[in-house]
Design a protein around this motif. Sequence first.
Motif, PDB file in Angstrom:
ATOM      1  N   UNK A   1      22.217 -39.878  84.455  1.00 30.56           N
ATOM      2  CA  UNK A   1      22.242 -39.618  83.020  1.00 30.56           C
ATOM      3  C   UNK A   1      23.158 -40.543  82.255  1.00 30.56           C
ATOM      4  N   UNK A   2      23.863 -41.426  82.981  1.00 36.64           N
ATOM      5  CA  UNK A   2      24.776 -42.397  82.367  1.00 36.64           C
ATOM      6  C   UNK A   2      25.811 -41.702  81.485  1.00 36.64           C
ATOM      7  N   UNK A   3      26.452 -40.662  82.061  1.00 38.96           N
ATOM      8  CA  UNK A   3      27.516 -39.959  81.357  1.00 38.96           C
ATOM      9  C   UNK A   3      28.753 -39.948  82.257  1.00 38.96           C
ATOM     10  N   UNK A   4      29.947 -39.794  81.679  1.00 43.79           N
ATOM     11  CA  UNK A   4      31.166 -39.785  82.496  1.00 43.79           C
ATOM     12  C   UNK A   4      31.144 -38.638  83.515  1.00 43.79           C
ATOM     13  N   UNK A   5      31.682 -38.912  84.692  1.00 39.94           N
ATOM     14  CA  UNK A   5      31.673 -37.917  85.763  1.00 39.94           C
ATOM     15  C   UNK A   5      32.397 -36.644  85.341  1.00 39.94           C
ATOM     16  N   UNK A   6      33.528 -36.772  84.648  1.00 49.18           N
ATOM     17  CA  UNK A   6      34.286 -35.582  84.261  1.00 49.18           C
ATOM     18  C   UNK A   6      33.484 -34.699  83.308  1.00 49.18           C
ATOM     19  N   UNK A   7      32.715 -35.338  82.413  1.00 46.27           N
ATOM     20  CA  UNK A   7      31.867 -34.553  81.517  1.00 46.27           C
ATOM     21  C   UNK A   7      30.782 -33.835  82.303  1.00 46.27           C
ATOM     22  N   UNK A   8      30.196 -34.518  83.274  1.00 41.05           N
ATOM     23  CA  UNK A   8      29.175 -33.885  84.110  1.00 41.05           C
ATOM     24  C   UNK A   8      29.751 -32.700  84.864  1.00 41.05           C
ATOM     25  N   UNK A   9      30.971 -32.844  85.373  1.00 39.65           N
ATOM     26  CA  UNK A   9      31.612 -31.738  86.080  1.00 39.65           C
ATOM     27  C   UNK A   9      31.896 -30.576  85.142  1.00 39.65           C
ATOM     28  N   UNK A  10      32.347 -30.875  83.917  1.00 41.82           N
ATOM     29  CA  UNK A  10      32.628 -29.814  82.953  1.00 41.82           C
ATOM     30  C   UNK A  10      31.371 -29.021  82.623  1.00 41.82           C
ATOM     31  N   UNK A  11      30.250 -29.733  82.471  1.00 42.28           N
ATOM     32  CA  UNK A  11      29.005 -29.076  82.117  1.00 42.28           C
ATOM     33  C   UNK A  11      28.367 -28.355  83.293  1.00 42.28           C
ATOM     34  N   UNK A  12      28.647 -28.846  84.480  1.00 38.86           N
ATOM     35  CA  UNK A  12      27.818 -28.516  85.636  1.00 38.86           C
ATOM     36  C   UNK A  12      28.533 -27.707  86.712  1.00 38.86           C
ATOM     37  N   UNK A  13      29.855 -27.757  86.732  1.00 30.62           N
ATOM     38  CA  UNK A  13      30.586 -27.224  87.887  1.00 30.62           C
ATOM     39  C   UNK A  13      31.656 -26.202  87.526  1.00 30.62           C
ATOM     40  N   UNK A  14      31.554 -25.580  86.377  1.00 33.93           N
ATOM     41  CA  UNK A  14      32.631 -24.695  85.938  1.00 33.93           C
ATOM     42  C   UNK A  14      32.269 -23.214  86.000  1.00 33.93           C
ATOM     43  N   UNK A  15      31.055 -22.884  86.385  1.00 30.55           N
ATOM     44  CA  UNK A  15      30.668 -21.485  86.407  1.00 30.55           C
ATOM     45  C   UNK A  15      30.854 -20.901  87.802  1.00 30.55           C
ATOM     46  N   UNK A  16      30.918 -19.581  87.835  1.00 31.91           N
ATOM     47  CA  UNK A  16      31.032 -18.875  89.103  1.00 31.91           C
ATOM     48  C   UNK A  16      29.952 -17.808  89.156  1.00 31.91           C
ATOM     49  N   UNK A  17      29.770 -17.225  90.344  1.00 37.08           N
ATOM     50  CA  UNK A  17      28.743 -16.214  90.502  1.00 37.08           C
ATOM     51  C   UNK A  17      27.389 -16.840  90.752  1.00 37.08           C
ATOM     52  N   UNK A  18      26.386 -16.007  90.856  1.00 39.80           N
ATOM     53  CA  UNK A  18      25.026 -16.489  91.116  1.00 39.80           C
ATOM     54  C   UNK A  18      24.517 -17.248  89.895  1.00 39.80           C
ATOM     55  N   UNK A  19      23.850 -18.388  90.124  1.00 43.24           N
ATOM     56  CA  UNK A  19      23.392 -19.248  89.042  1.00 43.24           C
ATOM     57  C   UNK A  19      22.267 -18.588  88.253  1.00 43.24           C
ATOM     58  N   UNK A  20      22.434 -18.453  86.944  1.00 39.32           N
ATOM     59  CA  UNK A  20      21.402 -17.906  86.066  1.00 39.32           C
ATOM     60  C   UNK A  20      21.317 -18.762  84.812  1.00 39.32           C
ATOM     61  N   UNK A  21      20.216 -18.683  84.046  1.00 40.65           N
ATOM     62  CA  UNK A  21      20.110 -19.472  82.813  1.00 40.65           C
ATOM     63  C   UNK A  21      21.126 -19.035  81.765  1.00 40.65           C
TER      64      UNK A  21
END
Length: 206
Positions: free
Chosen positions: A49-69
């Motif tokens: 997506x050509x975005x900074x890794x830290x931004x991708x982590x913030x958007x993508x890796x900050x939730x807990x529990x079972x993945x839901x929309x």
Amino acid sequence: MNATDPWLAWAVELQALAQAGLHYGKDRFDLERYERIREIAAELVARQGDIPLEKAKDLFCCETGYQTPKLDTRAAVFRGEEILLVREQDGRWSLPGGWVEVDLSVKESAIKEVKEEAGLDVTADLVIAVQDREKHNQPPYAWRVCKIFLLCTCLGGSFAENSETTESRYFPLDALPPLAEEKNTPEQVALCFEAYHAENWVTRFD
């Protein structure tokens, strides 16, 4: 990166599997492996997506529990044959709305968003549609979103300056301004008009 890009689908699936493993796993070595899998998913999204890794982590890796929309509300407020839109900071327009707050219901969140973005007090009266964002809006996101459109009634109020929108105005369906189509498309706005005119609307859902 587009809706048919297999890298996005793979990254989303890896993230969901890793998050479930982090939620249900007990062995500390397995948890370390799941954490690394989630990091790899973020790295895929950042690279493709050509975005900074830290931004991708913030958007993508900050939730807990079972993945839901995630839940997004959009309020359809009418005045005669015109619908309320708010002007975003980038100059495009959208139905008032946003993410459902963790401590609010869908209805309460919609009412709150209209007040914050348009300065109006409303009631939320009817669910127009429940849509899978991936089937209706572009560009694709690296997380799934469930969009809920609500028919609302204005009780009063007026636009107030705020940090999210610069203006609010009513528009007829045949003269819509440029829309923020990642949030709402002309077809989605037209669906709101259809519900507004219906005598006995049946909620549409994907």
